[in-house]
Design an enzyme around this catalytic site. Structure first.
Site, mmCIF file in Angstrom:
data_model
loop_
_atom_site.group_PDB
_atom_site.id
_atom_site.type_symbol
_atom_site.label_atom_id
_atom_site.label_comp_id
_atom_site.label_asym_id
_atom_site.label_seq_id
_atom_site.Cartn_x
_atom_site.Cartn_y
_atom_site.Cartn_z
ATOM 1 N N GLU A 93 0.838 -1.186 0.111
ATOM 2 C CA GLU A 93 0.066 -0.015 -0.046
ATOM 3 C C GLU A 93 0.867 1.193 0.080
ATOM 4 O O GLU A 93 1.891 1.439 0.762
ATOM 5 C CB GLU A 93 -0.951 -0.102 1.398
ATOM 6 C CG GLU A 93 -1.796 -1.279 1.135
ATOM 7 C CD GLU A 93 -2.750 -1.398 2.294
ATOM 8 O OE1 GLU A 93 -3.834 -1.514 2.020
ATOM 9 O OE2 GLU A 93 -2.314 -1.393 3.288
ATOM 10 N N CYS A 151 6.936 -7.173 14.861
ATOM 11 C CA CYS A 151 6.651 -5.915 16.084
ATOM 12 C C CYS A 151 5.473 -6.320 16.692
ATOM 13 O O CYS A 151 4.478 -6.713 15.927
ATOM 14 C CB CYS A 151 6.912 -4.590 15.720
ATOM 15 S SG CYS A 151 8.658 -4.271 15.296
ATOM 16 N N CYS A 195 -1.058 4.444 10.223
ATOM 17 C CA CYS A 195 0.010 3.549 10.554
ATOM 18 C C CYS A 195 -0.304 2.395 11.267
ATOM 19 O O CYS A 195 -1.074 2.195 12.096
ATOM 20 C CB CYS A 195 0.770 4.355 11.775
ATOM 21 S SG CYS A 195 1.382 5.906 11.103
ATOM 22 N N CYS A 253 2.180 -4.507 15.252
ATOM 23 C CA CYS A 253 2.153 -3.927 13.781
ATOM 24 C C CYS A 253 1.371 -5.024 13.086
ATOM 25 O O CYS A 253 1.847 -6.138 13.020
ATOM 26 C CB CYS A 253 3.523 -3.755 13.403
ATOM 27 S SG CYS A 253 3.461 -3.349 11.569
ATOM 28 N N CYS A 279 6.676 -7.899 6.515
ATOM 29 C CA CYS A 279 7.905 -7.484 7.223
ATOM 30 C C CYS A 279 8.461 -8.668 8.259
ATOM 31 O O CYS A 279 7.436 -9.377 8.608
ATOM 32 C CB CYS A 279 7.599 -6.299 7.935
ATOM 33 S SG CYS A 279 9.055 -5.837 9.050
ATOM 34 N N CYS A 332 3.383 8.190 1.717
ATOM 35 C CA CYS A 332 3.839 7.232 2.458
ATOM 36 C C CYS A 332 4.098 5.876 1.664
ATOM 37 O O CYS A 332 3.087 5.422 1.086
ATOM 38 C CB CYS A 332 2.804 6.912 3.764
ATOM 39 S SG CYS A 332 3.518 5.455 4.841
#
Ligand code: SAH
Ligand code: SF4
Length: 365
Positions: free
Chosen positions: A94, A118, A341, A121, A114, A107
């Site tokens: 995205e 974390c 975010c 996230c 990933c 962004c």
């Protein structure tokens, strides 16, 4: 003999110059073609009127200009716009455009998924699929410029770029640096280093490499005030603990285009948001010129975390401010299109790859 077709979006100025020279062409062709591709958003070599006809014909058989393909384009009620880009193999990433009064921020994602996992996230929860190519990274800026109606006369809507989309930029070092170089190149996007921000969870050796290869503004995802807590929230901390991270921030500032590091800090209710945590932070960052950006946690299904209440965030910010640290609280934008975010997860991800992803080595580490 089969001629390999290259995607010109994969080349920064140096790579494009080398490529032209290898073909027996003059190095200045790179500058011309770069301008057509990135400044004017050309996709057809015939548009490149100052390039010799014979070279245009040759390029048509040896090269292409292939940006990522948007499969969805959503606009939030607050003007935030999000593109879902197909990156093959049932993966999507995205890109989010955030318009503000006197700037427009794009962004950008650097990886499909990933590997760093974390705890809070949603991208991390999907596991790692693959690194994006340089073309897929710069292609997001190329595409957004085009979709936002840039016409090549210098009137651009995107004034700032943040590498805060999906993925850990410093775990895809070479491709990210090629894309950063294009963002800064006057023949491409001509953004100042201060207006391009790389956000990292703290891959220490790669922070040093970025400082030497292409220093931009740097944001570091801190999220905890001590190692025990950060080990849990940001597992890469087990490899590069806070003492090493703080030292890397200081080293980065020697060449950084801004004289501070931005620390990002997600506000998790009852986890990292007490007065004691704020005071511990003040002492942790004592020797690092910095600003803090507090990010109210953006929830996603079964995350196991809640957002800190607004008065708690306010009190936390006051402690930092009273200690002389410039502190802002991020406004949540684009909630209604899941563009905030940490909510970027693509829609066609392949969750079954998660286990394999864990063992993929991190470039630059
Ligand atoms: N991988 C990089 C950049 C992408 S994430 C990094 O971690 O820095 C951009 C920011 O959003 C990071 O600070 C990240 O920690 C934060 N973030 C991740 N998930 C979030 C969530 N659910 N709510 C709020 N912020 C989140
Ligand atoms: Fe990866 Fe950043 Fe999400 Fe951590 S916060 S899992 S490093 S994208």
């Amino acid at each position: 003999m089969e001629v390999k077709v290259v995607n010109l979006l994969d080349f920064d100025a140096e790579a494009l110059t080398d490529w032209f020279v290898q073909q027996g062409e003059k190095p200045f062709r790179a500058k011309q073609v770069l301008r057509w591709v990135h400044r004017f958003g050309a996709t057809d070599f015939e548009e490149m009127t100052d390039v010799a006809k014979s070279l245009r014909a040759k390029l048509a058989t040896t090269a292409c200009i292939a940006p990522p393909v948007p499969v969805r384009d959503s606009v939030s009620s607050d003007g935030t716009r999000k593109w879902l880009l197909d990156v093959g193999n049932a993966n999507a990433v995205e890109t989010v455009f955030i318009p503000e009064t006197n700037r427009g921020t794009l962004c950008i994602s650097s990886q499909a998924g990933c590997a760093l996992d974390c705890a809070f996230c949603s991208t991390g929860k999907q596991g790692f699929n693959r690194n994006l190519s340089a073309a897929e990274i710069i292609g997001q800026l190329w595409l957004a410029n085009r979709m936002l109606g840039a016409n090549g006369d210098g009137e651009r809507v995107i004034s700032n770029v943040v590498m805060m989309g999906m993925g850990e930029p410093l775990a895809n070092f070479d491709n990210v640096v090629s894309a950063l170089k294009l963002m800064l190149d006057d023949n491409a996007y001509g953004l100042s280093r201060r207006r391009v921000t790389v956000s990292t969870s703290g891959i220490v050796p790669a922070m040093d490499r970025l400082r030497d290869a292409c220093p931009t503004a740097l944001a570091v995802s801190l999220h905890a005030s001590n190692d025990a807590l950060r080990d849990r929230l940001v597992p890469i901390n087990q490899k590069y603990p806070l003492r090493e991270l703080m030292a890397a921030c200081q080293r980065y500032l020697v060449k950084a285009p801004r004289d501070f590091i931005t620390f990002e800090y997600v506000m998790l209710d009852g986890v990292n948001d007490s007065d004691a945590h704020a005071r511990e932070l003040v002492s942790l960052v004592r020797d690092v010129p910095c600003k803090f950006n507090l990010i109210p946690f953006n929830p996603f299904p079964s995350s196991g975390f809640d957002r800190s209440p607004a008065p708690r965030i306010k009190r936390f910010a006051e402690i930092l401010i009273d200690a002389g640290i410039v502190t802002t609280t991020r406004k949540t934008r684009g909630d209604d299109v899941d563009a905030a975010c940490g909510q970027l997860a693509g829609q066609v991800q392949d969750k079954t790859r998660r286990t394999a992803a864990r063992i993929i080595p991190i470039q630059g580490a």
